[in-house]
Design an enzyme around this catalytic site. Sequence first.
Site, PDB file in Angstrom:
ATOM      1  N   HIS A 196       0.941  -1.183   0.404  1.00  0.00           N
ATOM      2  CA  HIS A 196       0.238   0.233  -0.258  1.00  0.00           C
ATOM      3  C   HIS A 196       1.218   1.422  -0.006  1.00  0.00           C
ATOM      4  O   HIS A 196       0.030   2.371  -0.596  1.00  0.00           O
ATOM      5  CB  HIS A 196      -1.352   0.047   1.212  1.00  0.00           C
ATOM      6  CG  HIS A 196      -0.635  -0.061   2.562  1.00  0.00           C
ATOM      7  ND1 HIS A 196      -0.043  -0.667   2.647  1.00  0.00           N
ATOM      8  CD2 HIS A 196      -0.371   1.496   2.907  1.00  0.00           C
ATOM      9  CE1 HIS A 196       0.047   0.346   4.503  1.00  0.00           C
ATOM     10  NE2 HIS A 196       0.114   1.586   4.187  1.00  0.00           N
ATOM     11  N   LYS A 200       0.311   5.868  -1.857  1.00  0.00           N
ATOM     12  CA  LYS A 200       0.374   6.596  -1.229  1.00  0.00           C
ATOM     13  C   LYS A 200       1.262   8.075  -2.369  1.00  0.00           C
ATOM     14  O   LYS A 200       1.716   7.637  -3.274  1.00  0.00           O
ATOM     15  CB  LYS A 200       1.515   6.946  -0.504  1.00  0.00           C
ATOM     16  CG  LYS A 200       1.290   6.057   0.780  1.00  0.00           C
ATOM     17  CD  LYS A 200       1.896   5.902   2.426  1.00  0.00           C
ATOM     18  CE  LYS A 200       1.324   5.023   3.432  1.00  0.00           C
ATOM     19  NZ  LYS A 200       0.910   5.630   4.597  1.00  0.00           N
ATOM     20  N   HIS A 258       7.373  -2.601   2.105  1.00  0.00           N
ATOM     21  CA  HIS A 258       7.135  -1.035   2.242  1.00  0.00           C
ATOM     22  C   HIS A 258       8.619  -0.621   1.951  1.00  0.00           C
ATOM     23  O   HIS A 258       8.935   0.389   1.210  1.00  0.00           O
ATOM     24  CB  HIS A 258       6.847   0.247   3.699  1.00  0.00           C
ATOM     25  CG  HIS A 258       5.648  -0.884   4.258  1.00  0.00           C
ATOM     26  ND1 HIS A 258       4.452  -1.780   2.665  1.00  0.00           N
ATOM     27  CD2 HIS A 258       4.695  -1.279   4.683  1.00  0.00           C
ATOM     28  CE1 HIS A 258       3.444  -1.860   3.602  1.00  0.00           C
ATOM     29  NE2 HIS A 258       3.668  -2.283   4.476  1.00  0.00           N
ATOM     30  N   LYS A 354       8.384  -0.435  15.702  1.00  0.00           N
ATOM     31  CA  LYS A 354       7.069  -0.126  16.335  1.00  0.00           C
ATOM     32  C   LYS A 354       7.152   0.668  17.991  1.00  0.00           C
ATOM     33  O   LYS A 354       8.750   0.812  18.184  1.00  0.00           O
ATOM     34  CB  LYS A 354       6.263  -0.829  16.422  1.00  0.00           C
ATOM     35  CG  LYS A 354       6.058  -1.877  15.340  1.00  0.00           C
ATOM     36  CD  LYS A 354       4.548  -1.777  15.200  1.00  0.00           C
ATOM     37  CE  LYS A 354       4.462  -2.443  14.120  1.00  0.00           C
ATOM     38  NZ  LYS A 354       2.889  -1.162  13.021  1.00  0.00           N
TER      39      LYS A 354
HETATM   40  C1  BG6 Z   1       0.947  -2.289   7.467  1.00  0.00           C
HETATM   41  C2  BG6 Z   1       2.319  -3.297   8.398  1.00  0.00           C
HETATM   42  O1  BG6 Z   1       1.550  -2.860   6.103  1.00  0.00           O
HETATM   43  O2  BG6 Z   1       2.121  -1.042   7.116  1.00  0.00           O
HETATM   44  C3  BG6 Z   1       1.145  -2.415   9.393  1.00  0.00           C
HETATM   45  O3  BG6 Z   1       1.242  -4.632   8.248  1.00  0.00           O
HETATM   46  C4  BG6 Z   1       1.871  -0.843  10.018  1.00  0.00           C
HETATM   47  O4  BG6 Z   1       1.788  -2.751  10.490  1.00  0.00           O
HETATM   48  C5  BG6 Z   1       1.477  -0.083   8.612  1.00  0.00           C
HETATM   49  O5  BG6 Z   1       1.195  -0.534  11.005  1.00  0.00           O
HETATM   50  C6  BG6 Z   1       1.781   0.716   8.480  1.00  0.00           C
HETATM   51  O6  BG6 Z   1       0.783   1.722   7.220  1.00  0.00           O
HETATM   52  P1  BG6 Z   1       1.300   3.743   7.435  1.00  0.00           P
HETATM   53  O7  BG6 Z   1       0.433   3.600   6.265  1.00  0.00           O
HETATM   54  O8  BG6 Z   1       0.129   3.768   8.561  1.00  0.00           O
HETATM   55  O9  BG6 Z   1       2.267   4.077   6.920  1.00  0.00           O
END
Ligand code: BG6
Length: 503
Positions: A196, A200, A258, A354
């Site tokens: 995802h 963005k 990511h 985290k």
């Molecule tokens: C997800 C992870 O892919 O991305 C999560 O599994 C994480 O652990 C999240 O919190 C973060 O996404 P964003 O869009 O909030 O940066």
Amino acid sequence: MTEVVEKNPLLEGLRLTRTPEPCAMVVFGASGDLTRRKIFPAIYALAVRRLLPEHFGVVGVARSEETTEEFVERMKEAVQEFGRDEFRQDVWDDLAGGLRYVGTDFADEGGEDEVVEALNDLDSKRGTKGNRLYYLAIPPDAFTTVVEAIGKRRSSTGWTRLVVEKPFGHDLATARELNTQLQEHFEESEVFRIDHYLGKETVQNMLALRFSNGIFEPIWNRQFVDHVQITVAESIGIEGRAGFYERSGAIRDIFQNHMLQLLALTAMEPPIDFTADSVRNEKVKVLRSMHTPGPKHVVRGQYGRGFVEGVEVAGYREEEGVAHDSMTETYVAAKLYVDNWRWADTPFYVRAGKRLARRETTIAIQFKRAPHPPFAETSSDDLRPNVLLVHIQPDEGVSLAIGAKVPGQGMTIRQVHMDFLYGGAFRTGLPEAYERLILDAMLGDATLFTRSDEIEEQWSLVDAIVAQWARDRPAFPNYAAGTWGPRSSDDLLHRDGRSWRRH
Ligand code: BG6
């Protein structure tokens, strides 16, 4: 087939450049968190903006017993709670008319039949024309059954596409297995693997920044760039997802996907065009050029108790569902190299964690120092190197750090920032990543999705790191919640005479 009897009144007379063909979307995992927090709010946001196909419907599939009415009500609440727009009953009513729910675990043919029935119903009542977008928001162990069932019973008319959520495998071997399963039933062009972050706006802006501005390309290389820092910091903990997180840790949850995608977009060569294959060909070359850093160039950490934004929070091992002696890492940092002509010997320092002090995702391109400071009154320490900082989130924008003269007598130099802020430059709010990705999948545009070879390259790097980790047990926890990670992460840069960007 009966003629279409329902029409979307919102779309009457509207022409859009990117309107997808009629289609029915099937969401597997419809009772899950992702469907509630991301998928439905995104579908609703597309509906509000009239970006959905004129003829559209959604079949929610999950194990829980639920009627279509209850499902509709639950999704309405989800849209009200997590949507970014003011709720509009007329938009919702139109969308809700095309929602169906099927409660099945999909292990038996009966479940498949019910889904096919619901889809046929949408074809006749909503005019979805046999086009199918299957969205797999399900855990990996449910994957095989569903992929086979869909593969076997593809609609004979229209197109079939498959959106696959992460985690895509647990290591290289399992990812390859999943790819093989998918390839048995689907063409690569029909598979849309979600990361995802690629949806963005600010991540896509990295491409706009690099490839629509002539000034960056000549300096975007080892001659001018000292190093790159990529940070994916989160202040949240594991949010009740211990079952998943204990098995994945930061390296599989963020680094494998990511983080490596952000790095690939930063380091890739200019693609010849913005088509799915051109962009992904360039990204995969970067992923392939990365070598495994030695163990001393990778740091892992786990948070203990601490304070995040003034509130006391538990340590990772105290979270519900986490083993009291868990060795799962909640932080990872590494020094990586991209071994090609553009980047040889230029370190890419990356970190993700985290329960860090703040939520912040940034890409910082730190340029080399000016070669000779001619100003006697300014110490060379004050002449800081230029940094191009891409703020992925929050405070989305780009900022360039430059040296400027402090007003007054003499020649004192200080660092100042030239800023572009999305909020200031564009008045429209930023769309959620899922809006872009769901729409692109409906349009059949895979540019912002991960190809099988990218995924496999990502996993082979992770596997190599994890194999080194198996050799020792660090003393966890090694950073307090609310800080910037373990001390060894600072040492990683200090050894090279550098430090993480100050916050
Ligand atoms: C997800 C992870 O892919 O991305 C999560 O599994 C994480 O652990 C999240 O919190 C973060 O996404 P964003 O869009 O909030 O940066």
